[in-house]
Design a protein around this motif. Structure first.
Motif, PDB file in Angstrom:
ATOM      1  N   CYS A  50       0.831  -1.205   0.000  1.00 18.93           N
ATOM      2  CA  CYS A  50       0.000   0.000   0.000  1.00 18.93           C
ATOM      3  C   CYS A  50       0.866   1.257   0.000  1.00 18.93           C
ATOM      4  N   ALA A  51       1.904   1.263   0.828  1.00 19.85           N
ATOM      5  CA  ALA A  51       2.790   2.424   0.896  1.00 19.85           C
ATOM      6  C   ALA A  51       3.489   2.663  -0.439  1.00 19.85           C
ATOM      7  N   SER A  52       3.925   1.591  -1.093  1.00 18.04           N
ATOM      8  CA  SER A  52       4.606   1.766  -2.380  1.00 18.04           C
ATOM      9  C   SER A  52       3.637   2.250  -3.455  1.00 18.04           C
ATOM     10  N   ARG A  53       2.387   1.768  -3.426  1.00 18.64           N
ATOM     11  CA  ARG A  53       1.399   2.255  -4.391  1.00 18.64           C
ATOM     12  C   ARG A  53       1.093   3.736  -4.162  1.00 18.64           C
ATOM     13  N   ARG A  54       1.059   4.146  -2.905  1.00 21.96           N
ATOM     14  CA  ARG A  54       0.771   5.547  -2.595  1.00 21.96           C
ATOM     15  C   ARG A  54       1.864   6.461  -3.124  1.00 21.96           C
ATOM     16  N   VAL A  55       3.117   6.065  -2.952  1.00 28.56           N
ATOM     17  CA  VAL A  55       4.238   6.863  -3.455  1.00 28.56           C
ATOM     18  C   VAL A  55       4.207   6.918  -4.976  1.00 28.56           C
ATOM     19  N   ALA A  56       3.933   5.791  -5.607  1.00 27.13           N
ATOM     20  CA  ALA A  56       3.922   5.735  -7.068  1.00 27.13           C
ATOM     21  C   ALA A  56       2.777   6.542  -7.668  1.00 27.13           C
ATOM     22  N   ALA A  57       1.700   6.723  -6.922  1.00 24.13           N
ATOM     23  CA  ALA A  57       0.539   7.443  -7.446  1.00 24.13           C
ATOM     24  C   ALA A  57       0.708   8.955  -7.421  1.00 24.13           C
ATOM     25  N   ARG A  58       1.626   9.433  -6.621  1.00 27.33           N
ATOM     26  CA  ARG A  58       1.818  10.884  -6.526  1.00 27.33           C
ATOM     27  C   ARG A  58       2.581  11.400  -7.746  1.00 27.33           C
ATOM     28  N   PRO A  59       2.154  12.524  -8.270  1.00 27.66           N
ATOM     29  CA  PRO A  59       2.870  13.076  -9.436  1.00 27.66           C
ATOM     30  C   PRO A  59       4.243  13.606  -9.033  1.00 27.66           C
ATOM     31  N   ALA A  60       5.126  13.639 -10.000  1.00 31.96           N
ATOM     32  CA  ALA A  60       6.466  14.173  -9.756  1.00 31.96           C
ATOM     33  C   ALA A  60       6.383  15.667  -9.491  1.00 31.96           C
ATOM     34  N   GLY A  61       7.283  16.145  -8.670  1.00 34.40           N
ATOM     35  CA  GLY A  61       7.311  17.568  -8.358  1.00 34.40           C
ATOM     36  C   GLY A  61       7.658  18.404  -9.572  1.00 34.40           C
ATOM     37  N   LYS A  62       7.217  19.637  -9.552  1.00 35.98           N
ATOM     38  CA  LYS A  62       7.463  20.516 -10.692  1.00 35.98           C
ATOM     39  C   LYS A  62       8.782  21.274 -10.569  1.00 35.98           C
ATOM     40  N   LEU A  63       9.355  21.276  -9.360  1.00 33.26           N
ATOM     41  CA  LEU A  63      10.580  22.025  -9.137  1.00 33.26           C
ATOM     42  C   LEU A  63      11.613  21.106  -8.509  1.00 33.26           C
ATOM     43  N   ASN A  64      12.753  20.989  -9.135  1.00 28.85           N
ATOM     44  CA  ASN A  64      13.839  20.167  -8.620  1.00 28.85           C
ATOM     45  C   ASN A  64      14.589  20.966  -7.562  1.00 28.85           C
ATOM     46  N   PHE A  65      14.610  20.457  -6.326  1.00 27.22           N
ATOM     47  CA  PHE A  65      15.240  21.185  -5.228  1.00 27.22           C
ATOM     48  C   PHE A  65      16.754  21.217  -5.329  1.00 27.22           C
ATOM     49  N   ASP A  66      17.334  20.394  -6.177  1.00 25.48           N
ATOM     50  CA  ASP A  66      18.778  20.402  -6.381  1.00 25.48           C
ATOM     51  C   ASP A  66      19.184  21.233  -7.590  1.00 25.48           C
ATOM     52  N   GLY A  67      18.236  21.722  -8.355  1.00 23.64           N
ATOM     53  CA  GLY A  67      18.550  22.444  -9.584  1.00 23.64           C
ATOM     54  C   GLY A  67      18.766  23.939  -9.373  1.00 23.64           C
ATOM     55  N   ALA A  68      19.159  24.580 -10.443  1.00 23.94           N
ATOM     56  CA  ALA A  68      19.437  26.019 -10.409  1.00 23.94           C
ATOM     57  C   ALA A  68      18.159  26.833 -10.208  1.00 23.94           C
ATOM     58  N   ASP A  69      17.043  26.335 -10.671  1.00 27.48           N
ATOM     59  CA  ASP A  69      15.790  27.069 -10.522  1.00 27.48           C
ATOM     60  C   ASP A  69      15.405  27.245  -9.058  1.00 27.48           C
ATOM     61  N   TRP A  70      15.705  26.253  -8.240  1.00 26.34           N
ATOM     62  CA  TRP A  70      15.358  26.346  -6.825  1.00 26.34           C
ATOM     63  C   TRP A  70      16.134  27.487  -6.159  1.00 26.34           C
ATOM     64  N   GLY A  71      17.372  27.685  -6.555  1.00 26.58           N
ATOM     65  CA  GLY A  71      18.154  28.798  -6.018  1.00 26.58           C
ATOM     66  C   GLY A  71      17.515  30.140  -6.365  1.00 26.58           C
ATOM     67  N   ALA A  72      17.004  30.261  -7.574  1.00 19.19           N
ATOM     68  CA  ALA A  72      16.337  31.499  -7.993  1.00 19.19           C
ATOM     69  C   ALA A  72      15.066  31.715  -7.195  1.00 19.19           C
ATOM     70  N   VAL A  73      14.330  30.662  -6.949  1.00 17.31           N
ATOM     71  CA  VAL A  73      13.083  30.774  -6.179  1.00 17.31           C
ATOM     72  C   VAL A  73      13.396  31.185  -4.745  1.00 17.31           C
ATOM     73  N   ARG A  74      14.442  30.606  -4.160  1.00 17.84           N
ATOM     74  CA  ARG A  74      14.802  30.956  -2.774  1.00 17.84           C
ATOM     75  C   ARG A  74      15.192  32.405  -2.660  1.00 17.84           C
ATOM     76  N   THR A  75      15.900  32.934  -3.659  1.00 16.47           N
ATOM     77  CA  THR A  75      16.287  34.352  -3.573  1.00 16.47           C
ATOM     78  C   THR A  75      15.067  35.259  -3.686  1.00 16.47           C
ATOM     79  N   LEU A  76      14.049  34.840  -4.400  1.00 13.80           N
ATOM     80  CA  LEU A  76      12.835  35.650  -4.492  1.00 13.80           C
ATOM     81  C   LEU A  76      12.063  35.652  -3.192  1.00 13.80           C
ATOM     82  N   PHE A  77      12.140  34.590  -2.413  1.00 17.57           N
ATOM     83  CA  PHE A  77      11.432  34.514  -1.137  1.00 17.57           C
ATOM     84  C   PHE A  77      12.190  35.197  -0.006  1.00 17.57           C
ATOM     85  N   ASP A  78      13.497  35.359  -0.141  1.00 20.36           N
ATOM     86  CA  ASP A  78      14.294  35.974   0.944  1.00 20.36           C
ATOM     87  C   ASP A  78      14.179  37.464   0.967  1.00 20.36           C
TER      88      ASP A  78
END
Length: 78
Positions: A50-78
């Protein structure tokens, strides 16, 4: 745990339903979804599946927290 024990004794889903206060279709769906061909129903296996099905059913995130875009988003929030 109760479902696994009852299943070992062999009653049908219709026979188990009143004791578990559930609909027979709910019991049949649970047994069908979480019983492998080679293995009998087990509560631990059902929980892990059940736990594995629940994880598999969730859509992938739209923002990669390791990517360059996340750094840009963080600077906009600071």
């Amino acid at each position: 745990m109760t479902l696994a024990i009852m299943r070992q004794h062999g009653p049908s889903a219709r026979d188990m339903a009143p004791a578990l206060v559930r609909s027979p279709s709910t019991i049949a769906r649970e047994l069908g979804r979480n019983t492998a061909a080679a293995l009998p129903y087990g509560s631990h296996t059902a929980q892990v599946t059940c736990a594995s099905r629940r994880v598999a059913a969730r859509p992938a995130g739209k923002l990669n927290f390791d990517g360059a875009d996340w750094g840009a988003v963080r600077t906009l929030f600071d």
